[in-house]
Every structure is written in structure tokens, then in C-alpha cells.
Design an enzyme around this catalytic site. Structure first.
Site, PDB file in Angstrom:
ATOM      1  N   THR A 296      28.940  -9.301 -41.676  1.00 28.33           N
ATOM      2  CA  THR A 296      28.758  -8.335 -40.825  1.00 28.33           C
ATOM      3  C   THR A 296      28.861  -6.852 -41.498  1.00 28.33           C
ATOM      4  O   THR A 296      29.779  -6.731 -42.404  1.00 28.33           O
ATOM      5  CB  THR A 296      30.014  -8.262 -39.930  1.00 28.33           C
ATOM      6  OG1 THR A 296      29.738  -9.179 -38.910  1.00 28.33           O
ATOM      7  CG2 THR A 296      30.316  -7.037 -39.149  1.00 28.33           C
TER       8      THR A 296
ATOM      9  N   ARG B 266      28.725 -16.246 -26.538  1.00 29.74           N
ATOM     10  CA  ARG B 266      29.776 -16.021 -27.383  1.00 29.74           C
ATOM     11  C   ARG B 266      29.683 -14.553 -28.033  1.00 29.74           C
ATOM     12  O   ARG B 266      28.613 -13.951 -28.474  1.00 29.74           O
ATOM     13  CB  ARG B 266      29.926 -17.016 -28.663  1.00 29.74           C
ATOM     14  CG  ARG B 266      31.260 -16.742 -29.492  1.00 29.74           C
ATOM     15  CD  ARG B 266      30.834 -15.728 -30.889  1.00 29.74           C
ATOM     16  NE  ARG B 266      32.089 -15.602 -31.755  1.00 29.74           N
ATOM     17  CZ  ARG B 266      31.965 -14.877 -32.724  1.00 29.74           C
ATOM     18  NH1 ARG B 266      31.133 -13.934 -32.886  1.00 29.74           N
ATOM     19  NH2 ARG B 266      33.056 -14.962 -33.577  1.00 29.74           N
TER      20      ARG B 266
HETATM   21  C1  SD4 Z   1      31.878 -12.084 -35.635  1.00 28.95           C
HETATM   22  N1  SD4 Z   1      33.076 -10.867 -37.174  1.00 28.95           N
HETATM   23  O1  SD4 Z   1      31.019 -12.328 -34.840  1.00 28.95           O
HETATM   24  C2  SD4 Z   1      31.933 -11.457 -36.756  1.00 28.95           C
HETATM   25  C3  SD4 Z   1      31.198 -12.262 -37.828  1.00 28.95           C
HETATM   26  C4  SD4 Z   1      31.151 -11.484 -39.131  1.00 28.95           C
HETATM   27  O2  SD4 Z   1      30.217 -11.233 -41.020  1.00 28.95           O
HETATM   28  O3  SD4 Z   1      31.773 -10.820 -39.469  1.00 28.95           O
HETATM   29  N2  SD4 Z   1      30.073 -11.905 -39.856  1.00 28.95           N
HETATM   30  O4  SD4 Z   1      33.117 -12.836 -35.584  1.00 28.95           O
END
Ligand code: SD4
Length: 323
Positions: free
Chosen positions: A185, A213
Site C-alpha cells: 500500500t 472486505r
Molecule cells: C489492507 N493495509 O487493505 C492494507 C494492505 C496493505 O500494502 O497495506 N498493503 O489491509
């Protein structure tokens, strides 16, 4: 602070700014402690192009809010990146659904979640912030709002992501907890020449997540939080744990109490560790910037790094970890 070497000098950004030659050994302590040296941006993981873009914009005097948006949009369009925007991994049903948020220095914020077929969810989040009385739009409503505001429908599922999803379908094994390093992310914080802070966060979330989700990334206080008097924080990793602990908000509140960004990130990660004895099975990383320009980063597992863009340098720095 302990002296550590940074792992890689990615390059330079900005014209007319002091340049740092590539491959120079660089002292993390000095990189992190240049308080008052603005503009500055920090970006999760090794998204050096996004960091560079934000640095260029900031050095031109562009406000932090625009710099973070333009910076993270680079990753939303990057087809190689399978965890943000177009090219992101789909959910179990084969649909790419995106989560994003943005927060301005005045505390205003906007967010979208479970958004399909729109390449730049962060830009839609900005529109939500600026054009509606709401903070968050999700699903069909977010999509309709985007279309009404001139965003083009786009197929986000690339052949590559489809191929991997089809492969995954054969086993249908959903094991995000051991998928420690599959987190990319992009979260970004920036302080501009006017000393104002803004932040953005955008993701396609966990690969092969359950339909519907939503993770921490679009949740103000979880994936991103800032206060223009104090500083800001962004999170990446297992969203469920970040949401349970409201980690970005916690980091900012700890900084408000006088903790440095580094201390605040460490305390917040340890809070997650204390609250879940399966912490070895997932990754969470926190990144923070205070209004003095100090940076902090901490994570559970080794492997997290961030890009610091300041004074013409755009460098990738390895975070310390609990394990
Ligand atoms: C999530 N925090 O959807 C995000 C995933 C993530 O790098 O950080 N991906 O839970």
C-alpha cells in the site's frame, strides 16, 4: 539515535537544490533529523517515483495536499504494482476493489472504499472531501459519484493479475497471515513550503480478500491521520490489526504527548503486538512525520522501508523492526 546506513540512494529530485551523488553512504540519523527543513515527504515502501514526484511538486511550491495526491497517483497507474490501483490483485471473486483516503492540513478528509473500475480512487476521495458534505463513500455510490464527476470507467484487472488469480483459484487457499511481505500500500505524508502537512493512502487491499472486505487504508485514523499542529502517520500491512488499534491516530496522539515520531511508531507497533499473540504471522508498518520535520518508522517484521524526499534527496531507508 543509533547510526545506521541507509540501504540505497535512489536518486535526486528537484532542480536547483543541493544534489547528493548516487551510491554515497548516507547516515540515516542525519537524514531523519533535519528538523525545520521543508518541504519534505515520506512514502511507504520503495515507491521512489512517487516520492520523487511529490518532492518535485513541493519544491515548486505546490501545496502538500496536491503533492501527496499526485505522488500516490503514480502507483495507482503502475501496472507492475499488484497492490495499488490498476493492476491490483482482485478479491476471491476476481474483482479489483480499491480503498483510498486523503487528508488536508485543515483536518478535512475524504475517503472511498470498495470502489471498482476507477483508476484513481485517491482523486475520487479528494472530490468526496471537497464536493460533498460527507467523508466516505463506498461501493456503487462511490462509483456513481466518480462517474458523475467525470472519471472514466476502467477495467482494473490486468492479464497478469487475472493469471495469478486463476492460479490461486485452483487451491483457493486464503492465507494472508503468512503472506507477510505481500503488502505494498502506498501511504504518503508531506509538509510543504508553507509548513502545512497533508497525507494520502491508496491500495487494492489484501490479495484474494473476501468480497466486500475493506481494510484500514480508507479509514481515517487507521490507515492515515494527521493534525497540522502535531504531524501525521500512515500505516501499511494487515489492515485488520491496524483498524483494531486505530494505529495512525494513536501515533499522532503519542506525538502530541511529546513522543518523537520514532518513539510513537514503536509504541503503536508494540500495542498491536501486545493485543495479538499471533503477531509473528503478519506484518504491520507505521511511518510518521512531525511538524518539526522529524521522521519515524517501525514495523513488526524486517522488510519495510520508506522513501524520504528532502532537500533534493530521494532515498530509500530501511525501517527498524520488532523482530
Ligand atoms: C489492507 N493495509 O487493505 C492494507 C494492505 C496493505 O500494502 O497495506 N498493503 O489491509
Amino acid at each position: 539515535m543509533k547510526r545506521r546506513n541507509f540501504i540505497r540512494n535512489i536518486g535526486v529530485a528537484g532542480v536547483g537544490l543541493p544534489l547528493v551523488g548516487s551510491n554515497l553512504s548516507f547516515d540515516l540519523a542525519s537524514a531523519q533529523s533535519k528538523p525545520g527543513q521543508f518541504p519534505v515527504s515520506i512514502t511507504t515502501w520503495n515507491f521512489h517515483q512517487a516520492g520523487k514526484k511529490s518532492g518535485e511538486l513541493l519544491s515548486e511550491g505546490i501545496p502538500a495536499l496536491d503533492a501527496v495526491q499526485q505522488g500516490v497517483m503514480i502507483e495507482e497507474s503502475n501496472l507492475e504494482n499488484t497492490t495499488v490501483g490498476k493492476g491490483g490483485a482482485p478479491d476471491r471473486e476476481g474483482e479489483v476493489t480499491l480503498d483510498a483516503c486523503i487528508m488536508a492540513p485543515d483536518g478535512n478528509c475524504g475517503s472511498v472504499a470498495y470502489l471498482k473500475n476507477i483508476e484513481h480512487p485517491v482523486a475520487v476521495a479528494r472530490k468526496v472531501m471537497e464536493e460533498t458534505p460527507h467523508v466516505m463513500l463506498v461501493g456503487e455510490g462511490a462509483y456513481n459519484f466518480a462517474i458523475q464527476n467525470g472519471f472514466e470507467p476502467t477495467n482494473l484487472l490486468t492479464e497478469n493479475s487475472k493469471k495469478h488469480w486463476k492460479k490461486w483459484l485452483k487451491e483457493k487457499e486464503y492465507k494472508p497471515i503468512i503472506n507477510i511481505e505481500n503488502h505494498d500500500t502506498i501511504g504518503m505524508l508531506a509538509i510543504d513550503k508553507a509548513s502545512d502537512i497533508a497525507g494520502a493512502c491508496t491500495t487494492s487491499g489484501l490479495a484474494y480478500k473476501m468480497q466486500g472486505r475493506v481494510g484500514d487504508s480508507p479509514i481515517i485514523g487507521a490507515g492515515l491521520f494527521l493534525d497540522n499542529e502535531i504531524g501525521g502517520a500512515v500505516a501499511t500491512g494487515m489492515g485488520e490489526e491496524i483498524m483494531k488499534n486505530v494505529s495512525s491516530f494513536l501515533v499522532v496522539e503519542l506525538m502530541r504527548q511529546g513522543k518523537s515520531p520514532q518513539e510513537a511508531c514503536e509504541i503503536a507497533i508494540k500495542r498491536i503486538i501486545r493485543s495479538n499473540n499471533r503477531y509473528k504471522d503478519f506484518q504491520v508498518a507505521l511511518l510518521a512525520l512531525n511538524k518539526q520535520g522529524e521522521v519515524g518508522a517501525y514495523c513488526i517484521h524486517p522488510g519495510f522501508s520508506y522513501v524520504l524526499n528532502r532537500a533534493g534527496e530521494n532515498i530509500n531507508i530501511k525501517s527498524e523492526s520488532y523482530l
